[in-house]
Write a protein that holds these residues in place. Structure first.
Motif, mmCIF file in Angstrom:
data_model
loop_
_atom_site.group_PDB
_atom_site.id
_atom_site.type_symbol
_atom_site.label_atom_id
_atom_site.label_comp_id
_atom_site.label_asym_id
_atom_site.label_seq_id
_atom_site.Cartn_x
_atom_site.Cartn_y
_atom_site.Cartn_z
ATOM 1 N N PRO A 81 0.831 -1.207 0.000
ATOM 2 C CA PRO A 81 0.000 0.000 0.000
ATOM 3 C C PRO A 81 0.867 1.260 0.000
ATOM 4 C CG PRO A 81 0.033 -0.993 2.170
ATOM 5 C CD PRO A 81 0.756 -1.930 1.245
ATOM 6 N N ASN A 82 0.360 2.305 -0.641
ATOM 7 C CA ASN A 82 1.070 3.597 -0.631
ATOM 8 C C ASN A 82 0.963 4.190 0.761
ATOM 9 O OD1 ASN A 82 1.653 3.362 -3.294
ATOM 10 N ND2 ASN A 82 -0.052 4.624 -3.993
ATOM 11 N N ARG A 83 2.089 4.661 1.274
ATOM 12 C CA ARG A 83 2.102 5.279 2.587
ATOM 13 C C ARG A 83 3.143 6.383 2.577
ATOM 14 N NH1 ARG A 83 6.649 3.759 5.064
ATOM 15 N NH2 ARG A 83 7.594 1.800 4.513
ATOM 16 N N GLU A 84 3.099 7.218 3.577
ATOM 17 C CA GLU A 84 4.075 8.295 3.685
ATOM 18 C C GLU A 84 5.398 7.704 4.167
ATOM 19 O OE1 GLU A 84 4.460 12.432 6.105
ATOM 20 O OE2 GLU A 84 2.471 11.822 5.412
#
Length: 179
Positions: A81-84
């Protein structure tokens, strides 16, 4: 006559080597483009057996990880998943980033800059202070290295007790030094 026999034997010998070679068309695994190669059929069969072994071992390890059901031959896809990114991940990719520094003041000469720096070091020994001479004849005195304006806010409040004109400014910082 002997020369003719030698020439014919050499040509026939080279003819047998070229008969064994064949054109092979392979698909690139990443881009899917076709790759045309000329190689011996024995070399081709050896490569195909190696590729088959590799595909069997990768498929068998993915089966063990998933289920007892061995019906599909495709390995499983893992979706991240895209995350910071964390500060450590950012620093690993780029050691110098755009962050913030506290601009203490701007002075007209190098001597004044050195006086301000020594006064600042006495008051704040834990903050690194430096001079930026890119706007000559003016010199900026900068302190600290911060990832965000919010992380600079507590030190900025302490610095403003002694230097009323201090502000947080965007600046290139070394990631390892930043708070």
């Amino acid at each position: 006559m002997r020369n003719l026999i030698k020439i014919i034997s050499v040509l026939s010998l080279f003819g047998f080597y070229t008969i064994d070679a064949q054109q092979i068309v392979k698909k690139d695994t990443l881009a899917g483009t076709e790759l045309v190669m000329t190689m011996d059929s024995k070399v081709n069969s050896a490569l195909e057996s190696l590729e088959e072994k590799c595909s069997r071992t990768s498929a068998s390890t993915s089966y063990r990880d998933n289920d007892e059901d061995n019906t599909s031959t495709k390995p499983t896809k893992i979706y991240v998943p895209n995350r910071e990114l964390t500060n450590a991940e950012i620093c690993r990719k780029n050691p110098r980033i755009l962050g913030y520094k506290i601009q203490i003041t701007t002075v007209k000469s190098n001597e004044e800059a050195n006086e301000v720096k020594s006064y600042f070091r006495k008051r704040f020994p834990n903050l690194k202070v430096e001079t930026d001479a890119s706007l000559r004849p003016n010199y900026k005195i900068l302190a600290g290295s911060y990832f965000t304006k919010q992380s600079a806010a507590s030190d900025l409040a302490k610095v403003r007790e002694y230097f009323k004109s201090a502000i947080a400014v965007q600046y290139r910082i070394f990631c390892a030094e930043a708070k």
